[in-house]
Structures are given as C-alpha cells and as structure tokens.
Design an enzyme around this catalytic site. Sequence first.
Site, PDB file in Angstrom:
ATOM      1  N   ASP A  12       0.698  -1.068  -0.004  1.00 50.27           N
ATOM      2  CA  ASP A  12      -0.053   0.003  -0.041  1.00 50.27           C
ATOM      3  C   ASP A  12       0.834   1.469   0.131  1.00 50.27           C
ATOM      4  OD1 ASP A  12      -2.181   1.322   0.145  1.00 50.27           O
ATOM      5  OD2 ASP A  12      -2.845   1.163   2.053  1.00 50.27           O
ATOM      6  N   HIS A  29       2.441   3.487  -8.903  1.00 50.19           N
ATOM      7  CA  HIS A  29       2.300   2.229  -9.494  1.00 50.19           C
ATOM      8  C   HIS A  29       3.540   1.595 -10.118  1.00 50.19           C
ATOM      9  CE1 HIS A  29      -1.761   2.486  -7.756  1.00 50.19           C
ATOM     10  NE2 HIS A  29      -2.216   2.920  -8.614  1.00 50.19           N
ATOM     11  N   LEU A 123      10.698 -20.486  -4.583  1.00 47.18           N
ATOM     12  CA  LEU A 123       9.642 -19.716  -3.876  1.00 47.18           C
ATOM     13  C   LEU A 123       8.451 -19.919  -4.674  1.00 47.18           C
ATOM     14  CD1 LEU A 123       9.295 -17.168  -1.861  1.00 47.18           C
ATOM     15  CD2 LEU A 123       9.614 -15.990  -4.058  1.00 47.18           C
TER      16      LEU A 123
HETATM   17  C1  IPE Z   1      -5.309  -2.612  -0.323  1.00 45.39           C
HETATM   18  O1  IPE Z   1      -5.100  -1.488  -0.539  1.00 45.39           O
HETATM   19  C2  IPE Z   1      -5.463  -3.639  -1.328  1.00 45.39           C
HETATM   20  C3  IPE Z   1      -4.188  -3.817  -2.076  1.00 45.39           C
HETATM   21  C4  IPE Z   1      -2.871  -3.376  -1.605  1.00 45.39           C
HETATM   22  C5  IPE Z   1      -4.225  -4.302  -3.336  1.00 45.39           C
HETATM   23  P1  IPE Z   1      -6.168  -0.388  -0.721  1.00 45.39           P
HETATM   24  O2  IPE Z   1      -5.479   0.875  -0.726  1.00 45.39           O
HETATM   25  O3  IPE Z   1      -7.190  -0.706  -1.502  1.00 45.39           O
HETATM   26  O4  IPE Z   1      -7.097  -0.582   0.944  1.00 45.39           O
HETATM   27  P2  IPE Z   1      -7.795   0.767   1.522  1.00 45.39           P
HETATM   28  O5  IPE Z   1      -8.869   0.931   0.700  1.00 45.39           O
HETATM   29  O6  IPE Z   1      -7.040   1.779   1.991  1.00 45.39           O
HETATM   30  O7  IPE Z   1      -8.492  -0.269   2.847  1.00 45.39           O
HETATM   31  C1  IPE Z   2      -1.462   0.198  -3.448  1.00 39.16           C
HETATM   32  O1  IPE Z   2      -1.191   1.436  -3.494  1.00 39.16           O
HETATM   33  C2  IPE Z   2      -1.783  -0.433  -4.729  1.00 39.16           C
HETATM   34  C3  IPE Z   2      -3.116  -0.725  -5.103  1.00 39.16           C
HETATM   35  C4  IPE Z   2      -3.905  -0.733  -4.308  1.00 39.16           C
HETATM   36  C5  IPE Z   2      -3.460  -1.070  -6.504  1.00 39.16           C
HETATM   37  P1  IPE Z   2      -2.548   2.668  -3.439  1.00 39.16           P
HETATM   38  O2  IPE Z   2      -2.834   2.979  -4.873  1.00 39.16           O
HETATM   39  O3  IPE Z   2      -3.668   2.117  -2.475  1.00 39.16           O
HETATM   40  O4  IPE Z   2      -1.861   3.884  -2.675  1.00 39.16           O
HETATM   41  P2  IPE Z   2      -2.530   5.024  -1.829  1.00 39.16           P
HETATM   42  O5  IPE Z   2      -3.101   4.015  -0.517  1.00 39.16           O
HETATM   43  O6  IPE Z   2      -3.381   5.497  -2.603  1.00 39.16           O
HETATM   44  O7  IPE Z   2      -1.304   5.821  -1.437  1.00 39.16           O
HETATM   45 MG    MG Z   3      -4.052   2.430  -0.570  1.00 34.61          MG
END
Ligand code: IPE
Ligand code: IPE
Ligand code: MG
Length: 233
Positions: A12, A29, A123
């Site tokens: 995240d 990303h 792995l």
């Molecule tokens: C969780 O992250 C899902 C992934 C890392 C793929 P999100 O950014 O979607 O989670 P929330 O919305 O903050 O809970």
């Molecule tokens: C995690 O990073 C990747 C996905 C959920 C695809 P985020 O896109 O959720 O990044 P933040 O949480 O908005 O910083």
């Molecule tokens: Mg996120």
Amino acid sequence: MSIPRHVAIIMDGNGRWAAQRGWPRIKGHKAGVKAVEDILEAAVAEGIGHLSLFAFSTENWKRPGPEVASLMALLRMYLRMFRRRFIEKGIRFHHLGAIEGMPQGIQQDLRELEAATAAHPGLVFHLALNYGSRLELVQAARRCIEDGLKAETITEKSLQARLWTGDAPDVDLLIRTSGELRLSNFLLWQSAYAEFYVTETLWPDFGAQQLRDALDAYQQRERRFGGLAITET
Ligand code: IPE
Ligand code: IPE
Ligand code: MG
C-alpha cells in the site's frame, strides 16, 4: 524463531508516494512494480517458501476508470517481463483471486505463467489480483457443494483446501506498508494466527532492508496459538 514459511504483504501507498512528488498516481504504481522485483529477489535470498502479494482487490474496481486501465496495462507488461525472472530463479507463480473477473488477455497470461512455472522447486509467489477474502470463502463454500460434500463432512481442512491458496501453509507474517492498520479483505482465514508488522514506509520504498527489518521483528515474537508461552508450561 525460524524464517516464516509464508509471508504476505499488503502493498500500500503507491498513490501517496507519487503525490508526495507531485506526480500522477500511475507513476507510484510503476515504482511499486520495481519494488515487487526487489522483494521477489530478497524473498528468494532469505529462503522464504511462500510470498503472497496483494496487488489488486475486488474492491479496487471502485477506483477511477483511467487508474484501473493503467494498472491493468502495467500488469500485463510486467507479467511478461517477470516470466524470465521466474525461470531464472526457479520461482513458481500462482494467482490468487477470481480470474474470470480479469481482462481476457491477463487471464491468458496468468494461466500460461502458472503452467510454465508449475514444476519450479523454489519460492512460491502468489499474486493476488481481483482478490477478496470474503469472495474466496464464498467460492470455497460453493465448491464444497459442487464436490458433493455433505454438511457433516465439511471441516476446516476441506474448506481450506478449496480456498485459492489451496495447500499453501497459513500466513506466518503479514506485512502492511504505508501505516494503515487494517486487513482490507486480504487472507482473513489464512492470517488467523499471523504475526502483524506494519511499517510507515510506502510500498515503492520497501526493499530488501525493510523486508529484513520485518523478519527481524518476527524473530522477536512469541507465538502461542492460544496455548501458553513455553516458559509457562
Ligand atoms: C489494499 O489497499 C489492496 C491492495 C494493496 C491491493 P487499498 O489501498 O485498496 O486499501 P484501503 O482502501 O486503504 O483499505
Ligand atoms: C497500493 O497503493 C496499490 C493498489 C491498491 C493497486 P494505493 O494505490 O492504494 O496507494 P495509496 O493508498 O492511495 O497511497
Ligand atoms: Mg491504498
């Protein structure tokens, strides 16, 4: 304590990493995919058996169309690039999630990657895409019925075997980056007794050293699984 057999990571913070630099989210990303490459290598070096990475949830479809489309395009490109790495390093690729909900081209790539790496001894890399733990449990329940199981023959073992994780061991260490303190529907069943490790580090900045820090923290934990500490027995 020994090396965790199964490490799961909620990757995240890509969007925030990009925002801190005044960049569009997709750049976060892209940087996140680079971090995946490094972590795969580090996980092999550390001797971890199973690594599960949460890349796209069943809830992430709620995001704006252009972000979802760029994520899918990025994914497609990198799945192809990673192929060589999996072969070089003997990594077995495995998808977790509802594959039928992914775009056609990616479904093909995922199936092909799984087949091409199925015999690899190293792995096991589980990539969670269109993954939601609640959906996983629902499909496992459906599969029990399809397989003709009677109510009284459904056990924890028979249900667990029908999760997307199949015969993978339970999660020992669950890492979440970017400081959020929630599971966001990831591996609820499999993490029943996982040790949690949350770091403020945003996913694109998470590398081999950060993985080692998490493993060091894990070594300090005392797992009791509902029993008593060894010193109290
Ligand atoms: C969780 O992250 C899902 C992934 C890392 C793929 P999100 O950014 O979607 O989670 P929330 O919305 O903050 O809970
Ligand atoms: C995690 O990073 C990747 C996905 C959920 C695809 P985020 O896109 O959720 O990044 P933040 O949480 O908005 O910083
Ligand atoms: Mg996120």
